[in-house]
Scaffold this motif. Sequence first.
Motif, PDB file in Angstrom:
ATOM      1  N   PRO A  13       0.834  -1.217   0.000  1.00 52.85           N
ATOM      2  CA  PRO A  13       0.000   0.000   0.000  1.00 52.85           C
ATOM      3  C   PRO A  13       0.863   1.259   0.000  1.00 52.85           C
ATOM      4  O   PRO A  13       1.983   1.261   0.516  1.00 52.85           O
ATOM      5  N   ASN A  14       0.342   2.324  -0.589  1.00 52.51           N
ATOM      6  CA  ASN A  14       1.000   3.631  -0.613  1.00 52.51           C
ATOM      7  C   ASN A  14       2.434   3.555  -1.134  1.00 52.51           C
ATOM      8  O   ASN A  14       3.362   4.069  -0.515  1.00 52.51           O
ATOM      9  N   SER A  15       2.614   2.884  -2.274  1.00 53.28           N
ATOM     10  CA  SER A  15       3.958   2.730  -2.849  1.00 53.28           C
ATOM     11  C   SER A  15       3.914   2.926  -4.359  1.00 53.28           C
ATOM     12  O   SER A  15       2.851   2.998  -4.965  1.00 53.28           O
ATOM     13  N   ASN A  16       5.093   2.992  -4.963  1.00 50.80           N
ATOM     14  CA  ASN A  16       5.205   3.074  -6.420  1.00 50.80           C
ATOM     15  C   ASN A  16       5.053   1.686  -7.011  1.00 50.80           C
ATOM     16  O   ASN A  16       5.604   0.730  -6.489  1.00 50.80           O
ATOM     17  N   LEU A  17       4.304   1.610  -8.105  1.00 51.78           N
ATOM     18  CA  LEU A  17       4.061   0.335  -8.763  1.00 51.78           C
ATOM     19  C   LEU A  17       4.175   0.561 -10.266  1.00 51.78           C
ATOM     20  O   LEU A  17       3.496   1.429 -10.811  1.00 51.78           O
ATOM     21  N   THR A  18       5.047  -0.179 -10.933  1.00 52.05           N
ATOM     22  CA  THR A  18       5.224  -0.047 -12.378  1.00 52.05           C
ATOM     23  C   THR A  18       4.783  -1.341 -13.041  1.00 52.05           C
ATOM     24  O   THR A  18       5.166  -2.422 -12.607  1.00 52.05           O
TER      25      THR A  18
END
Length: 172
Positions: A13-18
């Motif tokens: 949660p609340n993170s960068n995701l590519t």
Amino acid sequence: AAEILSNDVEVVPNSNLTYYLTVHYDGKDVYGNDSTTNITADIVSGYIHVEDKIPEGLTFDGFVGTEDGTIGAINETDGSPCSGHVVDGVNGLHYDENTRIVSYEIKDLQAGCKITVGIRTITPSVDDPNTPEVEDRRDFYNTATAIEGSYTVLSNTLHVWMGSDEVELYEV
């Protein structure tokens, strides 16, 4: 550092995701040569329009660009350059905030080759503040679309989740 998205994995949660959209072009040339992972047929695409709706809950954060501003094709097997490119390079990558759709066009993609575009997103909290329930798990599903002329192809559906891996099941 961004987390690389794979199928059926837990995300933070609340993170960068590519995640990455890869268009593989396969075909048959006028002489009957099939394109396979070993043989590249002598045929190229017209315009392939690619669309992907960002899954609800994820926030669009931009595209993964290339240093030279172009996005071109590579051979599926050995990584060598092929014909084909995203029209207008990184400037041809579009995001519509109203529809939450990423779109771009690919031109002259040679059969047996691929083009990959990276999409950066930010994950929300596990609990959706827009619902009255308090969630302890959120699931995200994504399917992209590629259209060339009258042909439409859906990608495989990708699934990721965050929160508890214990899910209550109810009989219906």
